[in-house]
Design an enzyme around this catalytic site. Structure first.
Site, PDB file in Angstrom:
ATOM      1  CB  SER A 151      19.447   2.214  -0.995  1.00 15.44           C
ATOM      2  OG  SER A 151      20.324   3.126  -0.360  1.00 15.44           O
TER       3      SER A 151
ATOM      4  CD  GLU B 101       8.945   0.341   2.557  1.00 16.74           C
ATOM      5  OE1 GLU B 101       9.417   0.931   3.535  1.00 16.74           O
ATOM      6  OE2 GLU B 101       9.575   0.161   1.505  1.00 16.74           O
TER       7      GLU B 101
ATOM      8  CE  LYS C 292      18.000  -0.798   2.375  1.00 16.56           C
ATOM      9  NZ  LYS C 292      17.251  -1.270   3.526  1.00 16.56           N
TER      10      LYS C 292
ATOM     11  CG  HIS D 224      -0.091 -14.352  19.439  1.00 12.76           C
ATOM     12  ND1 HIS D 224      -0.880 -13.545  20.214  1.00 12.76           N
ATOM     13  CD2 HIS D 224      -0.696 -15.576  19.450  1.00 12.76           C
ATOM     14  CE1 HIS D 224      -1.906 -14.229  20.702  1.00 12.76           C
ATOM     15  NE2 HIS D 224      -1.819 -15.466  20.230  1.00 12.76           N
TER      16      HIS D 224
END
Ligand code: ARG
Length: 464
Positions: A283, A296, A289, A162
Protein backbone atom coordinates in the site's frame (compact mmCIF):
# COMPACT_ATOMS: atom_id res chain seq x y z
CA UNK A 1 -20.04 14.79 -42.74
CA UNK A 2 -19.86 13.20 -46.18
CA UNK A 3 -16.58 13.13 -47.96
CA UNK A 4 -15.98 12.62 -51.62
CA UNK A 5 -13.32 10.00 -51.26
CA UNK A 6 -12.94 7.63 -54.18
CA UNK A 7 -14.69 4.27 -54.23
CA UNK A 8 -13.41 1.34 -52.25
CA UNK A 9 -10.85 -0.48 -54.40
CA UNK A 10 -12.01 -3.88 -53.19
CA UNK A 11 -15.76 -3.63 -53.71
CA UNK A 12 -16.48 -0.16 -55.06
CA UNK A 13 -17.36 -1.11 -58.65
CA UNK A 14 -21.06 -0.35 -58.31
CA UNK A 15 -20.57 2.75 -56.11
CA UNK A 16 -20.51 6.31 -57.37
CA UNK A 17 -18.87 7.75 -54.25
CA UNK A 18 -16.86 6.66 -51.25
CA UNK A 19 -18.34 5.99 -47.80
CA UNK A 20 -19.14 8.68 -45.28
CA UNK A 21 -16.52 9.05 -42.55
CA UNK A 22 -19.00 7.75 -39.98
CA UNK A 23 -19.79 4.79 -42.19
CA UNK A 24 -16.09 4.08 -42.37
CA UNK A 25 -15.77 4.35 -38.60
CA UNK A 26 -18.63 1.97 -37.81
CA UNK A 27 -17.64 -0.42 -40.57
CA UNK A 28 -13.91 -0.77 -40.01
CA UNK A 29 -12.62 -3.66 -37.95
CA UNK A 30 -8.93 -3.29 -38.72
CA UNK A 31 -8.36 -1.68 -35.31
CA UNK A 32 -8.91 -5.06 -33.69
CA UNK A 33 -8.92 -7.76 -36.37
CA UNK A 34 -5.27 -7.10 -37.15
CA UNK A 35 -4.80 -9.78 -34.52
CA UNK A 36 -5.93 -12.26 -37.19
CA UNK A 37 -3.10 -11.33 -39.57
CA UNK A 38 -1.08 -14.52 -39.13
CA UNK A 39 -4.17 -16.71 -39.51
CA UNK A 40 -5.29 -14.73 -42.56
CA UNK A 41 -1.97 -15.28 -44.29
CA UNK A 42 -1.98 -18.95 -43.37
CA UNK A 43 -5.48 -19.35 -44.80
CA UNK A 44 -4.60 -17.48 -47.98
CA UNK A 45 -1.49 -19.56 -48.52
CA UNK A 46 -3.51 -22.77 -48.20
CA UNK A 47 -6.16 -21.39 -50.53
CA UNK A 48 -3.65 -20.28 -53.20
CA UNK A 49 -1.82 -23.62 -53.11
CA UNK A 50 -5.15 -25.40 -53.58
CA UNK A 51 -6.16 -23.09 -56.46
CA UNK A 52 -2.92 -24.02 -58.23
CA UNK A 53 -3.19 -27.75 -57.47
CA UNK A 54 -6.68 -27.83 -58.97
CA UNK A 55 -5.61 -25.81 -62.04
CA UNK A 56 -7.82 -22.83 -61.13
CA UNK A 57 -4.78 -20.52 -61.17
CA UNK A 58 -1.30 -21.10 -62.60
CA UNK A 59 1.63 -22.33 -60.54
CA UNK A 60 3.52 -19.14 -61.28
CA UNK A 61 0.66 -16.97 -59.97
CA UNK A 62 0.41 -19.17 -56.87
CA UNK A 63 4.15 -18.79 -56.36
CA UNK A 64 4.01 -15.05 -56.63
CA UNK A 65 1.10 -14.99 -54.15
CA UNK A 66 2.98 -17.22 -51.71
CA UNK A 67 6.12 -15.07 -51.83
CA UNK A 68 4.11 -11.89 -51.50
CA UNK A 69 2.22 -13.25 -48.49
CA UNK A 70 5.48 -14.24 -46.80
CA UNK A 71 6.84 -10.74 -47.39
CA UNK A 72 3.70 -9.30 -45.79
CA UNK A 73 4.05 -11.66 -42.84
CA UNK A 74 7.58 -10.45 -42.20
CA UNK A 75 6.45 -6.83 -42.56
CA UNK A 76 3.73 -7.43 -39.97
CA UNK A 77 6.09 -9.23 -37.61
CA UNK A 78 8.64 -6.42 -37.95
CA UNK A 79 5.92 -3.87 -37.15
CA UNK A 80 6.40 -2.27 -40.58
CA UNK A 81 2.96 -2.96 -42.00
CA UNK A 82 0.80 0.05 -42.73
CA UNK A 83 -2.79 -0.67 -41.63
CA UNK A 84 -5.44 1.42 -43.32
CA UNK A 85 -8.95 2.05 -42.00
CA UNK A 86 -10.19 2.75 -45.49
CA UNK A 87 -9.45 -0.86 -46.30
CA UNK A 88 -11.83 -1.91 -43.51
CA UNK A 89 -10.38 -5.11 -42.21
CA UNK A 90 -7.31 -7.31 -42.06
CA UNK A 91 -8.40 -9.35 -45.08
CA UNK A 92 -8.55 -6.38 -47.43
CA UNK A 93 -5.48 -4.75 -45.93
CA UNK A 94 -3.44 -7.80 -46.72
CA UNK A 95 -4.90 -8.27 -50.20
CA UNK A 96 -4.28 -4.62 -51.07
CA UNK A 97 -0.67 -4.87 -49.93
CA UNK A 98 -0.29 -8.06 -51.95
CA UNK A 99 -1.42 -6.14 -55.03
CA UNK A 100 1.21 -3.47 -54.37
CA UNK A 101 3.86 -6.15 -54.02
CA UNK A 102 3.04 -8.57 -56.86
CA UNK A 103 0.51 -6.82 -59.10
CA UNK A 104 -2.02 -8.71 -61.18
CA UNK A 105 -1.75 -12.23 -59.64
CA UNK A 106 -2.92 -10.76 -56.29
CA UNK A 107 -6.35 -10.25 -57.86
CA UNK A 108 -6.61 -14.02 -58.48
CA UNK A 109 -6.24 -15.01 -54.81
CA UNK A 110 -9.89 -14.28 -54.03
CA UNK A 111 -11.15 -16.70 -56.71
CA UNK A 112 -13.64 -19.19 -55.23
CA UNK A 113 -13.48 -17.46 -51.87
CA UNK A 114 -15.38 -14.76 -49.99
CA UNK A 115 -14.51 -12.73 -46.95
CA UNK A 116 -17.28 -14.69 -45.25
CA UNK A 117 -15.53 -18.05 -45.38
CA UNK A 118 -12.19 -16.26 -45.04
CA UNK A 119 -13.05 -14.56 -41.75
CA UNK A 120 -14.74 -17.67 -40.37
CA UNK A 121 -11.59 -19.65 -41.13
CA UNK A 122 -9.21 -17.04 -39.71
CA UNK A 123 -11.23 -16.66 -36.55
CA UNK A 124 -11.52 -20.40 -36.07
CA UNK A 125 -7.77 -20.78 -36.39
CA UNK A 126 -7.34 -18.06 -33.78
CA UNK A 127 -9.87 -19.51 -31.36
CA UNK A 128 -8.38 -22.98 -31.84
CA UNK A 129 -5.04 -21.60 -30.63
CA UNK A 130 -6.84 -20.23 -27.58
CA UNK A 131 -8.30 -23.64 -26.79
CA UNK A 132 -4.76 -25.01 -26.93
CA UNK A 133 -3.43 -22.21 -24.74
CA UNK A 134 -6.23 -22.71 -22.20
CA UNK A 135 -5.59 -26.46 -22.16
CA UNK A 136 -1.89 -25.78 -21.50
CA UNK A 137 -2.71 -23.20 -18.83
CA UNK A 138 -5.15 -25.51 -17.05
CA UNK A 139 -2.63 -28.32 -17.19
CA UNK A 140 -0.02 -26.16 -15.47
CA UNK A 141 -2.43 -24.95 -12.80
CA UNK A 142 -3.63 -28.46 -12.06
CA UNK A 143 0.02 -29.50 -11.74
CA UNK A 144 0.62 -26.78 -9.15
CA UNK A 145 -2.48 -27.83 -7.19
CA UNK A 146 -1.40 -31.48 -7.25
CA UNK A 147 1.97 -30.46 -5.80
CA UNK A 148 0.23 -28.53 -3.02
CA UNK A 149 -2.10 -31.47 -2.37
CA UNK A 150 0.75 -33.93 -2.19
CA UNK A 151 2.82 -31.80 0.19
CA UNK A 152 -0.21 -31.25 2.44
CA UNK A 153 -2.01 -34.57 2.12
CA UNK A 154 -1.99 -35.05 5.93
CA UNK A 155 -2.29 -31.41 6.95
CA UNK A 156 -5.61 -30.60 8.63
CA UNK A 157 -7.73 -27.52 8.10
CA UNK A 158 -11.32 -26.59 8.80
CA UNK A 159 -13.83 -27.63 6.20
CA UNK A 160 -16.63 -25.09 5.89
CA UNK A 161 -20.27 -24.99 4.96
CA UNK A 162 -21.94 -21.57 5.00
CA UNK A 163 -18.38 -20.38 5.80
CA UNK A 164 -18.98 -21.83 9.29
CA UNK A 165 -16.57 -24.48 10.52
CA UNK A 166 -18.17 -27.82 9.69
CA UNK A 167 -15.71 -30.71 9.93
CA UNK A 168 -11.94 -31.01 9.73
CA UNK A 169 -10.64 -31.83 6.26
CA UNK A 170 -7.17 -32.24 4.88
CA UNK A 171 -5.40 -29.49 2.95
CA UNK A 172 -4.75 -32.03 0.22
CA UNK A 173 -8.45 -32.75 -0.04
CA UNK A 174 -9.29 -29.07 -0.42
CA UNK A 175 -6.66 -28.62 -3.13
CA UNK A 176 -7.97 -31.68 -4.92
CA UNK A 177 -11.49 -30.24 -5.01
CA UNK A 178 -10.13 -27.59 -7.38
CA UNK A 179 -8.27 -30.22 -9.38
CA UNK A 180 -11.63 -31.89 -10.03
CA UNK A 181 -13.24 -28.60 -11.13
CA UNK A 182 -10.36 -27.55 -13.34
CA UNK A 183 -10.09 -31.09 -14.68
CA UNK A 184 -13.67 -30.78 -15.95
CA UNK A 185 -12.76 -27.40 -17.44
CA UNK A 186 -9.91 -29.09 -19.22
CA UNK A 187 -12.33 -31.71 -20.54
CA UNK A 188 -14.72 -29.01 -21.76
CA UNK A 189 -11.93 -27.23 -23.63
CA UNK A 190 -10.77 -30.48 -25.21
CA UNK A 191 -14.28 -31.57 -26.23
CA UNK A 192 -15.06 -28.21 -27.80
CA UNK A 193 -11.76 -28.15 -29.65
CA UNK A 194 -12.57 -31.48 -31.29
CA UNK A 195 -16.06 -30.30 -32.26
CA UNK A 196 -14.92 -27.01 -33.78
CA UNK A 197 -12.15 -28.47 -35.93
CA UNK A 198 -13.96 -28.29 -39.29
CA UNK A 199 -12.81 -25.94 -42.02
CA UNK A 200 -15.16 -23.23 -43.36
CA UNK A 201 -12.87 -22.31 -46.27
CA UNK A 202 -14.49 -23.03 -49.63
CA UNK A 203 -18.00 -22.26 -48.41
CA UNK A 204 -17.39 -18.98 -50.27
CA UNK A 205 -20.03 -16.29 -49.63
CA UNK A 206 -22.69 -18.79 -48.53
CA UNK A 207 -23.52 -21.24 -51.29
CA UNK A 208 -20.22 -22.89 -52.19
CA UNK A 209 -18.62 -22.32 -55.59
CA UNK A 210 -18.72 -23.58 -59.16
CA UNK A 211 -14.92 -23.73 -59.31
CA UNK A 212 -13.46 -27.25 -58.91
CA UNK A 213 -11.91 -26.54 -55.49
CA UNK A 214 -10.49 -29.20 -53.19
CA UNK A 215 -11.79 -28.50 -49.71
CA UNK A 216 -10.12 -31.54 -48.22
CA UNK A 217 -6.78 -30.13 -49.29
CA UNK A 218 -7.25 -26.74 -47.62
CA UNK A 219 -8.76 -28.34 -44.52
CA UNK A 220 -5.75 -30.64 -44.14
CA UNK A 221 -3.25 -27.85 -44.83
CA UNK A 222 -4.76 -25.81 -42.00
CA UNK A 223 -4.85 -28.70 -39.54
CA UNK A 224 -8.61 -29.18 -39.62
CA UNK A 225 -10.08 -32.67 -39.42
CA UNK A 226 -12.42 -32.12 -42.36
CA UNK A 227 -14.22 -29.38 -44.30
CA UNK A 228 -17.45 -28.08 -42.77
CA UNK A 229 -20.30 -29.95 -44.45
CA UNK A 230 -22.78 -27.14 -45.05
CA UNK A 231 -21.69 -23.89 -46.67
CA UNK A 232 -24.45 -21.80 -45.07
CA UNK A 233 -23.59 -23.09 -41.63
CA UNK A 234 -19.87 -22.75 -42.29
CA UNK A 235 -20.07 -18.96 -42.75
CA UNK A 236 -22.81 -18.39 -40.16
CA UNK A 237 -21.46 -20.53 -37.34
CA UNK A 238 -19.93 -18.84 -34.35
CA UNK A 239 -20.78 -21.46 -31.79
CA UNK A 240 -17.13 -22.46 -31.68
CA UNK A 241 -16.51 -19.01 -30.19
CA UNK A 242 -19.52 -19.37 -27.89
CA UNK A 243 -18.23 -22.71 -26.68
CA UNK A 244 -14.87 -21.17 -25.99
CA UNK A 245 -16.50 -18.35 -24.05
CA UNK A 246 -18.74 -20.74 -22.10
CA UNK A 247 -15.84 -22.97 -21.16
CA UNK A 248 -13.82 -19.85 -20.33
CA UNK A 249 -16.64 -18.49 -18.15
CA UNK A 250 -16.95 -21.68 -16.17
CA UNK A 251 -13.18 -21.88 -15.76
CA UNK A 252 -13.06 -18.25 -14.69
CA UNK A 253 -15.85 -18.93 -12.19
CA UNK A 254 -13.74 -21.68 -10.65
CA UNK A 255 -10.71 -19.42 -10.60
CA UNK A 256 -12.70 -16.69 -8.88
CA UNK A 257 -13.84 -19.08 -6.13
CA UNK A 258 -10.27 -20.14 -5.50
CA UNK A 259 -9.15 -16.52 -5.64
CA UNK A 260 -11.76 -15.61 -3.04
CA UNK A 261 -10.43 -18.34 -0.75
CA UNK A 262 -6.90 -17.00 -1.17
CA UNK A 263 -8.10 -13.52 -0.23
CA UNK A 264 -9.77 -14.88 2.90
CA UNK A 265 -6.98 -17.29 3.80
CA UNK A 266 -4.24 -14.69 3.51
CA UNK A 267 -6.02 -12.17 5.76
CA UNK A 268 -4.67 -11.42 9.25
CA UNK A 269 -7.84 -12.93 10.71
CA UNK A 270 -7.24 -16.31 9.08
CA UNK A 271 -3.49 -16.55 8.37
CA UNK A 272 -4.06 -19.92 6.71
CA UNK A 273 -1.54 -19.14 3.98
CA UNK A 274 1.25 -16.78 3.15
CA UNK A 275 1.21 -15.54 -0.43
CA UNK A 276 4.52 -14.80 -2.07
CA UNK A 277 5.83 -11.29 -2.56
CA UNK A 278 5.93 -12.04 -6.27
CA UNK A 279 2.14 -12.05 -6.40
CA UNK A 280 1.32 -9.39 -3.81
CA UNK A 281 1.50 -5.62 -3.69
CA UNK A 282 2.02 -3.05 -0.98
CA UNK A 283 0.00 0.00 0.00
CA UNK A 284 1.24 3.48 -0.79
CA UNK A 285 0.06 4.78 2.60
CA UNK A 286 0.01 1.81 5.00
CA UNK A 287 3.52 0.37 5.24
CA UNK A 288 2.43 -2.86 6.94
CA UNK A 289 0.12 -3.95 4.11
CA UNK A 290 0.64 -6.83 1.78
CA UNK A 291 -2.34 -7.11 -0.51
CA UNK A 292 -3.49 -10.15 -2.51
CA UNK A 293 -4.11 -8.03 -5.63
CA UNK A 294 -3.51 -10.85 -8.08
CA UNK A 295 -6.18 -12.95 -6.38
CA UNK A 296 -8.59 -10.02 -6.36
CA UNK A 297 -8.04 -9.37 -10.06
CA UNK A 298 -8.52 -13.04 -10.87
CA UNK A 299 -11.73 -12.90 -8.84
CA UNK A 300 -12.83 -9.93 -10.96
CA UNK A 301 -11.77 -11.15 -14.42
CA UNK A 302 -14.73 -13.49 -14.52
CA UNK A 303 -16.92 -10.38 -14.92
CA UNK A 304 -15.56 -9.47 -18.31
CA UNK A 305 -15.37 -13.09 -19.45
CA UNK A 306 -19.01 -13.74 -18.56
CA UNK A 307 -19.82 -10.39 -20.15
CA UNK A 308 -18.19 -11.50 -23.40
CA UNK A 309 -20.25 -14.68 -23.43
CA UNK A 310 -23.50 -12.79 -22.89
CA UNK A 311 -22.50 -10.17 -25.49
CA UNK A 312 -21.81 -12.72 -28.21
CA UNK A 313 -24.87 -14.82 -27.37
CA UNK A 314 -26.89 -11.63 -27.74
CA UNK A 315 -25.22 -10.68 -31.04
CA UNK A 316 -25.91 -14.11 -32.53
CA UNK A 317 -29.47 -14.43 -31.25
CA UNK A 318 -32.03 -14.06 -34.02
CA UNK A 319 -29.52 -13.57 -36.86
CA UNK A 320 -30.92 -14.98 -40.09
CA UNK A 321 -28.65 -17.21 -42.17
CA UNK A 322 -26.05 -16.78 -43.38
CA UNK A 323 -23.46 -14.05 -42.74
CA UNK A 324 -24.50 -10.67 -41.32
CA UNK A 325 -22.16 -7.86 -40.43
CA UNK A 326 -23.32 -8.16 -36.82
CA UNK A 327 -20.89 -11.04 -36.63
CA UNK A 328 -17.95 -8.69 -36.92
CA UNK A 329 -18.76 -7.89 -33.28
CA UNK A 330 -17.59 -11.38 -32.28
CA UNK A 331 -13.89 -10.66 -32.21
CA UNK A 332 -13.24 -8.03 -29.56
CA UNK A 333 -15.26 -10.00 -27.02
CA UNK A 334 -13.37 -13.19 -27.66
CA UNK A 335 -9.99 -11.44 -27.81
CA UNK A 336 -10.59 -9.77 -24.47
CA UNK A 337 -11.98 -12.88 -22.82
CA UNK A 338 -9.10 -15.03 -24.05
CA UNK A 339 -6.50 -12.50 -22.88
CA UNK A 340 -8.19 -12.27 -19.49
CA UNK A 341 -8.45 -16.03 -19.10
CA UNK A 342 -4.81 -16.73 -20.01
CA UNK A 343 -3.61 -14.03 -17.65
CA UNK A 344 -5.82 -15.30 -14.83
CA UNK A 345 -4.63 -18.87 -15.34
CA UNK A 346 -0.98 -17.84 -15.36
CA UNK A 347 -1.37 -15.64 -12.28
CA UNK A 348 -3.24 -18.32 -10.38
CA UNK A 349 -0.62 -20.93 -11.28
CA UNK A 350 2.11 -18.65 -9.93
CA UNK A 351 0.17 -17.92 -6.75
CA UNK A 352 -0.60 -21.57 -6.06
CA UNK A 353 2.96 -22.68 -6.76
CA UNK A 354 4.33 -20.03 -4.39
CA UNK A 355 1.67 -20.26 -1.68
CA UNK A 356 2.88 -21.45 1.74
CA UNK A 357 0.18 -23.00 3.95
CA UNK A 358 0.55 -22.34 7.68
CA UNK A 359 0.03 -25.77 9.35
CA UNK A 360 -0.28 -24.37 12.92
CA UNK A 361 -3.00 -21.88 12.07
CA UNK A 362 -4.81 -24.45 9.94
CA UNK A 363 -4.74 -27.02 12.72
CA UNK A 364 -5.91 -24.58 15.39
CA UNK A 365 -8.76 -23.46 13.17
CA UNK A 366 -9.61 -27.07 12.30
CA UNK A 367 -10.08 -27.87 15.98
CA UNK A 368 -12.22 -24.83 16.68
CA UNK A 369 -15.97 -24.52 16.34
CA UNK A 370 -16.68 -28.04 17.70
CA UNK A 371 -15.60 -29.40 14.35
CA UNK A 372 -15.48 -33.01 15.57
CA UNK A 373 -19.04 -33.06 16.91
CA UNK A 374 -20.10 -35.34 14.04
CA UNK A 375 -17.27 -37.72 14.95
CA UNK A 376 -18.61 -37.81 18.52
CA UNK A 377 -22.15 -38.57 17.32
CA UNK A 378 -20.85 -41.28 14.98
CA UNK A 379 -18.88 -42.79 17.88
CA UNK A 380 -22.02 -42.97 20.02
CA UNK A 381 -23.77 -44.80 17.19
CA UNK A 382 -20.90 -47.15 16.52
CA UNK A 383 -19.76 -47.92 20.10
CA UNK A 384 -22.98 -47.60 22.09
CA UNK A 385 -25.33 -48.67 19.32
CA UNK A 386 -27.51 -45.57 19.78
CA UNK A 387 -29.86 -44.43 17.02
CA UNK A 388 -28.23 -41.52 15.13
CA UNK A 389 -30.95 -39.06 16.14
CA UNK A 390 -30.33 -39.76 19.86
CA UNK A 391 -26.58 -39.53 19.36
CA UNK A 392 -27.11 -36.20 17.59
CA UNK A 393 -29.12 -34.94 20.58
CA UNK A 394 -26.54 -36.02 23.19
CA UNK A 395 -23.74 -34.46 21.15
CA UNK A 396 -25.71 -31.24 20.87
CA UNK A 397 -26.02 -31.11 24.66
CA UNK A 398 -22.25 -31.65 25.03
CA UNK A 399 -21.53 -28.89 22.51
CA UNK A 400 -23.78 -26.59 24.55
CA UNK A 401 -21.93 -27.54 27.73
CA UNK A 402 -18.51 -26.89 26.13
CA UNK A 403 -19.78 -23.59 24.82
CA UNK A 404 -20.95 -22.60 28.34
CA UNK A 405 -17.58 -23.60 29.78
CA UNK A 406 -15.75 -21.76 27.00
CA UNK A 407 -13.79 -24.86 25.97
CA UNK A 408 -13.64 -27.29 23.04
CA UNK A 409 -15.13 -30.79 23.00
CA UNK A 410 -11.88 -32.65 23.81
CA UNK A 411 -11.48 -30.42 26.92
CA UNK A 412 -14.67 -31.74 28.56
CA UNK A 413 -14.14 -34.08 31.54
CA UNK A 414 -15.27 -37.69 31.19
CA UNK A 415 -17.78 -37.29 34.03
CA UNK A 416 -19.38 -34.33 32.20
CA UNK A 417 -19.83 -36.60 29.21
CA UNK A 418 -21.15 -39.45 31.34
CA UNK A 419 -23.78 -37.07 32.72
CA UNK A 420 -25.27 -37.09 29.22
CA UNK A 421 -24.81 -40.84 28.74
CA UNK A 422 -23.33 -43.15 31.39
CA UNK A 423 -21.78 -45.59 28.89
CA UNK A 424 -19.38 -43.04 27.39
CA UNK A 425 -15.77 -44.07 28.17
CA UNK A 426 -12.20 -42.83 27.66
CA UNK A 427 -12.05 -44.15 24.11
CA UNK A 428 -14.25 -41.27 23.01
CA UNK A 429 -11.30 -38.89 23.20
CA UNK A 430 -9.65 -40.75 20.30
CA UNK A 431 -12.26 -39.50 17.85
CA UNK A 432 -12.31 -35.93 19.12
CA UNK A 433 -8.89 -35.07 17.68
CA UNK A 434 -8.76 -33.53 14.21
CA UNK A 435 -6.16 -35.96 12.88
CA UNK A 436 -8.16 -39.01 13.87
CA UNK A 437 -11.23 -37.34 12.47
CA UNK A 438 -9.73 -36.78 9.02
CA UNK A 439 -8.01 -40.15 8.98
CA UNK A 440 -11.27 -41.93 9.70
CA UNK A 441 -13.04 -40.55 6.61
CA UNK A 442 -11.82 -43.23 4.26
CA UNK A 443 -14.97 -43.54 2.14
CA UNK A 444 -14.31 -43.15 -1.60
CA UNK A 445 -13.72 -39.46 -2.33
CA UNK A 446 -13.43 -38.71 1.41
CA UNK A 447 -10.92 -36.48 3.12
CA UNK A 448 -8.63 -39.19 4.60
CA UNK A 449 -5.02 -38.82 3.44
CA UNK A 450 -5.09 -42.32 1.98
CA UNK A 451 -8.02 -41.32 -0.26
CA UNK A 452 -6.45 -38.01 -1.18
CA UNK A 453 -3.20 -39.72 -2.18
CA UNK A 454 -5.13 -42.18 -4.33
CA UNK A 455 -6.80 -39.28 -6.15
CA UNK A 456 -3.49 -37.47 -6.63
CA UNK A 457 -2.03 -40.62 -8.18
CA UNK A 458 -5.06 -41.00 -10.45
CA UNK A 459 -4.80 -37.42 -11.69
CA UNK A 460 -1.07 -37.67 -12.29
CA UNK A 461 -1.79 -40.70 -14.44
CA UNK A 462 -4.65 -38.97 -16.30
CA UNK A 463 -2.50 -35.92 -17.07
CA UNK A 464 0.56 -37.83 -18.22
N1 ARG B 1 -14.57 -7.77 -41.24
C1 ARG B 1 -15.61 -8.72 -41.50
C2 ARG B 1 -15.96 -9.51 -40.24
O1 ARG B 1 -15.21 -9.44 -39.33
C3 ARG B 1 -15.19 -9.66 -42.58
C4 ARG B 1 -16.32 -10.29 -43.34
C5 ARG B 1 -16.97 -9.28 -44.17
N2 ARG B 1 -17.93 -9.89 -45.07
C6 ARG B 1 -18.83 -9.16 -45.68
N3 ARG B 1 -19.66 -9.77 -46.42
N4 ARG B 1 -18.87 -7.87 -45.53
O2 ARG B 1 -16.96 -10.17 -40.13
Amino acid sequence: MSDSKSQNAMWGGRFASGPDAIMEAINASIGFDKRLARQDIEGSRAHAAMLAATGIITDSDANAIRKGLLTILSEIEAGKFNYSTTLEDIHMNIEARLKELIGEPAGRLHTARSRNDQVATDFKLWVRDQFDAAIGGLDALIGALLDQAEAGADMVMPGFTHLQVAQPVTWGHHMMAYVEMLGRDLGRMRDARVRMNECPLGAAALAGTSFPIDRDMTAAALGFDRPAANSLDAVADRDFALEFLSAASITATHLSRLAEELVIWSSAQFRFVTLSDRFSTGSSIMPQKKNPDAAELIRAKVGRINGALVALLTVMKGLPLAYSKDMQEDKEQVFDAADSLMLALAAMTGMIADMAPNPKALETAAASGFSTATDLADWLVRQLNLPFREAHHITGALVKLAEDKGCDLPDLALKDMQNEHPAINMQVYDVLGVYNSTQSRVSYGGTAPVQVRAQIARWREVLK
